[in-house]
Motif scaffolding. Sequence first.
Motif: not given
Lengths: 114, 114
Positions: B4-7, B20-24, B72-74, B90-91
């Motif tokens: 799980v990646t949070q850039p 907007e917080l990114r999560c892949n 592939s994002s959430f 945290f994602c």
Amino acid sequence: EAGVTQFPSHSVIEKGQTVTLRCDPISGHDNLYWYRRVMGKEIKFLLHFVKESKQDESGMPNNRFLAERTGGTYSTLKVQPAELEDSGVYFCASSQVEDGTEAFFGQGTRLTVV
Amino acid sequence: AQSVTQPDIHITVSEGASLELRCNYSYGATPYLFWYVQSPGQGLQLLLKYFSGDTLVQGIKGFEAEFKRSQSSFNLRKPSVHWSDAAEYFCASPGYSSASKIIFGSGTRLSIRP
């Protein structure tokens, strides 16, 4: 209803000393988990208890770490002897279900080894 | 390996602005996905979760997240942030090989500009 409670909230110890962290799960939760976040890194799984049995301890970093859950209620995580790289935040979580989908987390114990 | 990646390590937004917080995630099947928040001195609190069905998920505190399989994002969103939203986010996702292990992203720290 009380949530997951961890003691102490902070601990500062010298390298080579022993520290014991405690976690009181939500009453009735058979599943108890320990996680750790080393500075700047991800929160990582350490181990999983189902009642008093260790279901999965694949995340325990080495044999300086010992987790117990006698009687299937509260759990302790002992680090002996502590090393500098053990510094971080240790989280405990509990759940009624065995998978990770309904876990409730405590506030964490911040451990600093100097 | 599943990840799980949070850039974004740190984001600052003005109070009242949108967020907007990114999560892949990297995962073959449709994953379960979570967003947790840790406010200062608090434990990890579940904001929302996605299991299946409607890809737009509503959570607590006015947050929502949208699952996009093609990307592939959430990503986590909030239309208007409040100063109390300053926290670390945290994602996360239960492990594919062992659902009892939650796999976390590295976290995004949110600061709010007055």
